[in-house]
Motif scaffolding. Structure first.
Motif, mmCIF file in Angstrom:
data_model
loop_
_atom_site.group_PDB
_atom_site.id
_atom_site.type_symbol
_atom_site.label_atom_id
_atom_site.label_comp_id
_atom_site.label_asym_id
_atom_site.label_seq_id
_atom_site.Cartn_x
_atom_site.Cartn_y
_atom_site.Cartn_z
ATOM 1 N N ASP A 46 13.875 -44.645 -39.065
ATOM 2 C CA ASP A 46 12.996 -43.542 -38.691
ATOM 3 C C ASP A 46 13.199 -43.262 -37.202
ATOM 4 O O ASP A 46 13.370 -44.170 -36.405
ATOM 5 C CB ASP A 46 11.536 -43.839 -39.019
ATOM 6 C CG ASP A 46 11.031 -45.150 -38.446
ATOM 7 O OD1 ASP A 46 11.658 -46.195 -38.684
ATOM 8 O OD2 ASP A 46 10.003 -45.122 -37.742
ATOM 9 N N ARG A 47 13.228 -41.980 -36.876
ATOM 10 C CA ARG A 47 13.631 -41.569 -35.527
ATOM 11 C C ARG A 47 12.436 -41.160 -34.684
ATOM 12 O O ARG A 47 11.487 -40.542 -35.154
ATOM 13 C CB ARG A 47 14.625 -40.420 -35.608
ATOM 14 C CG ARG A 47 15.851 -40.729 -36.471
ATOM 15 C CD ARG A 47 16.408 -42.140 -36.297
ATOM 16 N NE ARG A 47 16.716 -42.489 -34.948
ATOM 17 C CZ ARG A 47 17.886 -42.912 -34.517
ATOM 18 N NH1 ARG A 47 18.898 -43.048 -35.360
ATOM 19 N NH2 ARG A 47 18.073 -43.229 -33.278
ATOM 20 N N CYS A 48 12.536 -41.492 -33.402
ATOM 21 C CA CYS A 48 11.460 -41.216 -32.465
ATOM 22 C C CYS A 48 11.813 -40.028 -31.564
ATOM 23 O O CYS A 48 12.912 -39.497 -31.609
ATOM 24 C CB CYS A 48 11.172 -42.450 -31.614
ATOM 25 S SG CYS A 48 12.496 -42.839 -30.444
ATOM 26 N N VAL A 49 10.884 -39.691 -30.723
ATOM 27 C CA VAL A 49 11.031 -38.558 -29.822
ATOM 28 C C VAL A 49 12.149 -38.761 -28.794
ATOM 29 O O VAL A 49 12.658 -37.794 -28.225
ATOM 30 C CB VAL A 49 9.679 -38.252 -29.140
ATOM 31 C CG1 VAL A 49 9.325 -39.327 -28.129
ATOM 32 C CG2 VAL A 49 9.665 -36.872 -28.529
ATOM 33 N N LEU A 50 12.587 -39.996 -28.580
ATOM 34 C CA LEU A 50 13.661 -40.244 -27.617
ATOM 35 C C LEU A 50 14.940 -39.479 -27.980
ATOM 36 O O LEU A 50 15.725 -39.141 -27.100
ATOM 37 C CB LEU A 50 13.931 -41.739 -27.503
ATOM 38 C CG LEU A 50 14.824 -42.171 -26.358
ATOM 39 C CD1 LEU A 50 14.285 -41.701 -25.016
ATOM 40 C CD2 LEU A 50 14.987 -43.669 -26.347
ATOM 41 N N THR A 51 15.138 -39.188 -29.268
ATOM 42 C CA THR A 51 16.325 -38.430 -29.671
ATOM 43 C C THR A 51 16.298 -36.994 -29.158
ATOM 44 O O THR A 51 17.326 -36.324 -29.167
ATOM 45 C CB THR A 51 16.475 -38.401 -31.205
ATOM 46 O OG1 THR A 51 15.320 -37.776 -31.775
ATOM 47 C CG2 THR A 51 16.665 -39.791 -31.769
ATOM 48 N N THR A 52 15.149 -36.525 -28.691
ATOM 49 C CA THR A 52 15.048 -35.156 -28.169
ATOM 50 C C THR A 52 15.442 -35.068 -26.698
ATOM 51 O O THR A 52 15.442 -33.976 -26.128
ATOM 52 C CB THR A 52 13.624 -34.591 -28.349
ATOM 53 O OG1 THR A 52 12.703 -35.343 -27.559
ATOM 54 C CG2 THR A 52 13.204 -34.598 -29.808
ATOM 55 N N VAL A 53 15.769 -36.189 -26.094
ATOM 56 C CA VAL A 53 16.167 -36.221 -24.679
ATOM 57 C C VAL A 53 17.692 -36.284 -24.602
ATOM 58 O O VAL A 53 18.315 -37.191 -25.166
ATOM 59 C CB VAL A 53 15.537 -37.424 -23.949
ATOM 60 C CG1 VAL A 53 16.001 -37.469 -22.495
ATOM 61 C CG2 VAL A 53 14.027 -37.366 -24.038
ATOM 62 N N ASP A 54 18.277 -35.328 -23.902
ATOM 63 C CA ASP A 54 19.725 -35.307 -23.715
ATOM 64 C C ASP A 54 20.096 -36.454 -22.780
ATOM 65 O O ASP A 54 19.644 -36.494 -21.634
ATOM 66 C CB ASP A 54 20.147 -33.974 -23.113
ATOM 67 C CG ASP A 54 21.645 -33.833 -22.942
ATOM 68 O OD1 ASP A 54 22.322 -34.833 -22.616
ATOM 69 O OD2 ASP A 54 22.149 -32.717 -23.112
ATOM 70 N N PRO A 55 20.919 -37.409 -23.243
ATOM 71 C CA PRO A 55 21.229 -38.563 -22.400
ATOM 72 C C PRO A 55 22.093 -38.228 -21.185
ATOM 73 O O PRO A 55 22.154 -39.012 -20.240
ATOM 74 C CB PRO A 55 21.958 -39.521 -23.339
ATOM 75 C CG PRO A 55 22.494 -38.660 -24.419
ATOM 76 C CD PRO A 55 21.562 -37.497 -24.551
ATOM 77 N N ALA A 56 22.736 -37.070 -21.190
ATOM 78 C CA ALA A 56 23.568 -36.692 -20.043
ATOM 79 C C ALA A 56 22.749 -36.004 -18.954
ATOM 80 O O ALA A 56 22.993 -36.217 -17.771
ATOM 81 C CB ALA A 56 24.699 -35.773 -20.497
ATOM 82 N N THR A 57 21.759 -35.186 -19.356
ATOM 83 C CA THR A 57 20.997 -34.402 -18.378
ATOM 84 C C THR A 57 19.540 -34.821 -18.250
ATOM 85 O O THR A 57 18.856 -34.385 -17.335
ATOM 86 C CB THR A 57 21.018 -32.915 -18.770
ATOM 87 O OG1 THR A 57 20.314 -32.768 -20.021
ATOM 88 C CG2 THR A 57 22.439 -32.383 -18.893
ATOM 89 N N TYR A 58 19.069 -35.642 -19.196
ATOM 90 C CA TYR A 58 17.680 -36.087 -19.272
ATOM 91 C C TYR A 58 16.708 -34.950 -19.561
ATOM 92 O O TYR A 58 15.506 -35.101 -19.360
ATOM 93 C CB TYR A 58 17.257 -36.861 -18.014
ATOM 94 C CG TYR A 58 18.145 -38.029 -17.717
ATOM 95 C CD1 TYR A 58 18.220 -39.108 -18.587
ATOM 96 C CD2 TYR A 58 18.951 -38.059 -16.587
ATOM 97 C CE1 TYR A 58 19.053 -40.181 -18.341
ATOM 98 C CE2 TYR A 58 19.786 -39.130 -16.331
ATOM 99 C CZ TYR A 58 19.829 -40.180 -17.212
ATOM 100 O OH TYR A 58 20.666 -41.250 -16.955
ATOM 101 N N THR A 59 17.212 -33.802 -20.009
ATOM 102 C CA THR A 59 16.323 -32.701 -20.390
ATOM 103 C C THR A 59 15.850 -32.918 -21.819
ATOM 104 O O THR A 59 16.564 -33.460 -22.661
ATOM 105 C CB THR A 59 17.021 -31.332 -20.264
ATOM 106 O OG1 THR A 59 18.191 -31.335 -21.088
ATOM 107 C CG2 THR A 59 17.396 -31.030 -18.829
ATOM 108 N N LYS A 60 14.628 -32.453 -22.071
ATOM 109 C CA LYS A 60 14.022 -32.640 -23.383
ATOM 110 C C LYS A 60 13.952 -31.296 -24.100
ATOM 111 O O LYS A 60 13.723 -30.264 -23.483
ATOM 112 C CB LYS A 60 12.623 -33.232 -23.219
ATOM 113 C CG LYS A 60 11.977 -33.598 -24.518
ATOM 114 C CD LYS A 60 10.636 -34.256 -24.306
ATOM 115 C CE LYS A 60 10.070 -34.577 -25.675
ATOM 116 N NZ LYS A 60 8.689 -34.901 -25.661
ATOM 117 N N GLY A 61 14.159 -31.347 -25.401
ATOM 118 C CA GLY A 61 14.050 -30.153 -26.225
ATOM 119 C C GLY A 61 13.486 -30.527 -27.581
ATOM 120 O O GLY A 61 13.179 -31.689 -27.840
ATOM 121 N N PRO A 62 13.385 -29.571 -28.477
ATOM 122 C CA PRO A 62 12.783 -29.850 -29.789
ATOM 123 C C PRO A 62 13.722 -30.534 -30.784
ATOM 124 O O PRO A 62 13.262 -31.104 -31.778
ATOM 125 C CB PRO A 62 12.401 -28.468 -30.292
ATOM 126 C CG PRO A 62 13.393 -27.549 -29.645
ATOM 127 C CD PRO A 62 13.658 -28.140 -28.285
#
Length: 162
Positions: A107-123
């Motif tokens: 099961d996946r958490c909200v951390l997958t919504t964070v771009d690991p290269a830029t640290y920007t968050k999206g839906p």
């Protein structure tokens, strides 16, 4: 690393058991999240990327670039699986010389919504996973593996599903 970091140390790597609901006595996880390995497949990510693009077009948005697999932080990525999400049904497999049990789907958490290269968050990918891969109140992508014994795995090893 170019930024402040904190080192963590686990005094006894055998001390942390996996969730007993999905493992056996003696199954351990070291500094990983909840299970020794997380496996994902390129076919599943490709299907998810298609769903994300289709959903964006339905909303009148420009389709985003495909997600990189590292968004999901897998230890093992397999290619050559014909069907997306085939791994959902696997119970046992070997990678090279090591046999594994599937502990459970991941099961996946909200951390997958964070771009690991830029640290920007999206839906994404949670928004689309919630549309296509939600049950039991959670969204799912990948499977957690527990090795049945010691050994090494390497890039290019054969994967055999039992």
């Amino acid at each position: 690393m170019g930024r402040p970091v904190r080192l963590k140390w686990l005094d006894d790597p055998a001390r942390r058991p996996v969730d007993p609901a999905h493992g056996r006595p003696g199954d351990r996880v070291s500094l990983a999240d909840g299970y020794p390995l997380l496996l994902t497949s390129a076919a599943s990510l490709a299907r998810l990327d298609d769903w994300i693009a289709e959903t964006a077009l339905e909303r009148g948005e420009e389709p985003p670039a495909p997600l990189p697999m590292r968004r999901f932080r897998p230890n093992v990525v397999i290619d050559g699986v014909a069907e997306p999400f085939a791994e959902d049904e696997w119970k046992r497999l070997s990678i090279g010389e090591v046999e594994f049990r599937v502990g459970k789907r991941c099961d996946r958490c909200v951390l997958t919504t964070v771009d690991p290269a830029t640290y920007t968050k999206g839906p994404e990918p949670i928004r689309t996973l919630a549309r296509f891969r939600k049950w039991d109140g959670k969204v799912w992508f990948g499977i957690n593996l527990i090795p049945d014994g010691p050994g090494q795995i390497a890039t290019g090893d054969a994967v055999t599903v039992f």
